[in-house]
Write a protein that holds these residues in place. Structure first.
Motif, PDB file in Angstrom:
ATOM      1  N   ASP A  86       0.479  -0.995  40.328  1.00 46.09           N
ATOM      2  CA  ASP A  86       1.367  -1.742  41.235  1.00 46.09           C
ATOM      3  C   ASP A  86       2.767  -1.145  41.080  1.00 46.09           C
ATOM      4  O   ASP A  86       3.590  -1.619  40.290  1.00 46.09           O
ATOM      5  CB  ASP A  86       1.361  -3.228  40.896  1.00 46.09           C
ATOM      6  N   ILE A  87       3.014  -0.092  41.841  1.00 45.26           N
ATOM      7  CA  ILE A  87       4.234   0.692  41.656  1.00 45.26           C
ATOM      8  C   ILE A  87       5.482  -0.149  41.925  1.00 45.26           C
ATOM      9  O   ILE A  87       6.467  -0.065  41.180  1.00 45.26           O
ATOM     10  CB  ILE A  87       4.194   1.941  42.559  1.00 45.26           C
ATOM     11  N   ASP A  88       5.441  -0.976  42.977  1.00 50.62           N
ATOM     12  CA  ASP A  88       6.607  -1.808  43.274  1.00 50.62           C
ATOM     13  C   ASP A  88       6.929  -2.736  42.109  1.00 50.62           C
ATOM     14  O   ASP A  88       8.099  -2.900  41.732  1.00 50.62           O
ATOM     15  CB  ASP A  88       6.362  -2.634  44.540  1.00 50.62           C
ATOM     16  N   HIS A 135       8.901  -1.895  26.249  1.00 49.61           N
ATOM     17  CA  HIS A 135       9.588  -2.836  27.134  1.00 49.61           C
ATOM     18  C   HIS A 135       8.569  -3.609  27.981  1.00 49.61           C
ATOM     19  O   HIS A 135       8.738  -3.755  29.185  1.00 49.61           O
ATOM     20  CB  HIS A 135      10.558  -2.087  28.052  1.00 49.61           C
ATOM     21  N   GLU A 136       7.488  -4.069  27.376  1.00 47.12           N
ATOM     22  CA  GLU A 136       6.452  -4.769  28.132  1.00 47.12           C
ATOM     23  C   GLU A 136       7.003  -6.060  28.735  1.00 47.12           C
ATOM     24  O   GLU A 136       7.804  -6.755  28.113  1.00 47.12           O
ATOM     25  CB  GLU A 136       5.243  -5.073  27.242  1.00 47.12           C
ATOM     26  N   LYS A 137       6.557  -6.349  29.957  1.00 53.21           N
ATOM     27  CA  LYS A 137       7.010  -7.526  30.694  1.00 53.21           C
ATOM     28  C   LYS A 137       5.846  -8.503  30.805  1.00 53.21           C
ATOM     29  O   LYS A 137       4.720  -8.108  31.121  1.00 53.21           O
ATOM     30  CB  LYS A 137       7.505  -7.142  32.089  1.00 53.21           C
ATOM     31  N   ALA A 138       6.143  -9.766  30.601  1.00 51.56           N
ATOM     32  CA  ALA A 138       5.079 -10.775  30.552  1.00 51.56           C
ATOM     33  C   ALA A 138       4.296 -10.863  31.855  1.00 51.56           C
ATOM     34  O   ALA A 138       3.091 -11.125  31.848  1.00 51.56           O
ATOM     35  CB  ALA A 138       5.682 -12.135  30.194  1.00 51.56           C
ATOM     36  N   THR A 139       4.944 -10.642  32.990  1.00 52.81           N
ATOM     37  CA  THR A 139       4.283 -10.821  34.290  1.00 52.81           C
ATOM     38  C   THR A 139       3.755  -9.517  34.874  1.00 52.81           C
ATOM     39  O   THR A 139       3.258  -9.499  36.000  1.00 52.81           O
ATOM     40  CB  THR A 139       5.263 -11.443  35.292  1.00 52.81           C
ATOM     41  N   LEU A 140       3.837  -8.409  34.130  1.00 55.77           N
ATOM     42  CA  LEU A 140       3.460  -7.100  34.645  1.00 55.77           C
ATOM     43  C   LEU A 140       2.257  -6.553  33.895  1.00 55.77           C
ATOM     44  O   LEU A 140       2.188  -6.659  32.666  1.00 55.77           O
ATOM     45  CB  LEU A 140       4.639  -6.128  34.490  1.00 55.77           C
ATOM     46  N   GLU A 141       1.303  -5.965  34.630  1.00 56.34           N
ATOM     47  CA  GLU A 141       0.189  -5.292  33.974  1.00 56.34           C
ATOM     48  C   GLU A 141       0.741  -4.159  33.118  1.00 56.34           C
ATOM     49  O   GLU A 141       1.440  -3.273  33.611  1.00 56.34           O
ATOM     50  CB  GLU A 141      -0.782  -4.738  35.018  1.00 56.34           C
TER      51      GLU A 141
END
Length: 236
Positions: A86-88, A135-141
Motif C-alpha cells: 500500500d504505497i500511499d 519506525h513501525e506504525k501501528a496502523t500500517l502493514e
C-alpha cells in the motif's frame, strides 16, 4: 518440476486520480504478452491474481489471447497475498519522519507527482525507512508483515500445486522482489533497488519441486523488445 510465472501488471495510470487502472498502453502490453505466450506454446494450468484491478485486468487481457488461440485458459483465482504494498499508506506514514516541516513534505510530493525520477528517489527513501523496522506504525502493514503475507501466498500455491503444473501469478513489483529476497537471499534493500528494473508485463520464472523453489529467470520482457517499439517498455 513445476513452474510459477510471476507476471507484473501492465502500465497503470501514474499521476492520475486512480492509479489502479491499466492505461491503454498497459492493456496493449498485456495483449502482446498473451500473443507471445501463444507463439511460445506456454499455457497455464492455474492462474492466480492479486485483487487489485490493474493485476486482474492484466490477467484477463493476457488470457484472452490464449483463449482466442484455442489454448487452455484456466479461471482467474484471486489471492490478495500478491497485492502490492500500500504505497500511499507507506508514504503517508513515513514522510513526516523524512520531512518534519509540512511545507517541505508538500514540495517533495509535488515534485514526485510531476516527475517519475523524483518519485523514485522519494519512494526509495521511504522504503528504506519502512524496511528498517525502526519506525513501525501501528496502523500500517510492516515490512515483516508484508513479507509474511507474500510467503504465505507462495506456500499456498506450493501446497496445492501438481508436480509439473504451470502457474501464472499476476502481481506487482513489490511481491516479485520480495520473493526474490526470500528465494535467492538477496538483501531487502538490494531487492528494492532491483524493483525499478522490473518492466510492465515482464515475467520471472520460478521452478519448484515439492517445497524447494529456485529462480529460473528474472524480468523477461522479450515480448516487448521484439516489437522494436521502445515506448512499449515501461516501469510504472
Amino acid at each position: 518440476m513445476g513452474s510459477i510465472y510471476l507476471i507484473r501488471h501492465g502500465q497503470a495510470s501514474f499521476g492520475a486520480l486512480d492509479y489502479d487502472v491499466l492505461s491503454p498502453l498497459g492493456k496493449r502490453q498485456a495483449e502482446i504478452l498473451g500473443t507471445h505466450l501463444v507463439r511460445s506454446g506456454i499455457g497455464f494450468d492455474r492462474c492466480i491474481s492479486g485483487s487489485l484491478r490493474r493485476q486482474q485486468h492484466t490477467a484477463s487481457a493476457t488470457l484472452e489471447q490464449l483463449h482466442l488461440a484455442g489454448m487452455k485458459t484456466p479461471p482467474i483465482e484471486t489471492d490478495p497475498a500478491f497485492n502490492e504494498i500500500d504505497i500511499d499508506a507507506v508514504l503517508q506514514a513515513h514522510l513526516p519522519d523524512l520531512f518534519p516541516a509540512r511545507q517541505d513534505m508538500q514540495q517533495a510530493l509535488q515534485q514526485a507527482a510531476a516527475q517519475p525520477s523524483s518519485f523514485q528517489r522519494l519512494f526509495s527513501q521511504v522504503i528504506e525507512q519502512w524496511i528498517s523496522s525502526r519506525h513501525e506504525k501501528a496502523t500500517l502493514e510492516s515490512w515483516n508483515g508484508f513479507r509474511e503475507r507474500v510467503q504465505g501466498g507462495l506456500d499456498r500455491l506450493l501446497a496445492d500445486a501438481d508436480p509439473q503444473a504451470r502457474i501464472a501469478v499476476f502481481t506487482s513489483g513489490g511481491p516479485i522482489i520480495t520473493l526474490l529476497h526470500l528465494i535467492v537471499g538477496v538483501s531487502a534493500n538490494r531487492a528494492f533497488e532491483l524493483a525499478w528494473q522490473i518492466a510492465n508485463t515482464s515475467f520471472s520464472q520460478l521452478r519448484f519441486q515439492d517445497n524447494a523453489v529456485t529462480l529460473a529467470s528474472f524480468n523477461s520482457h522479450a515480448h516487448l523488445e521484439m516489437m522494436q517499439t521502445p515506448e512499449l517498455i515501461t516501469y510504472l
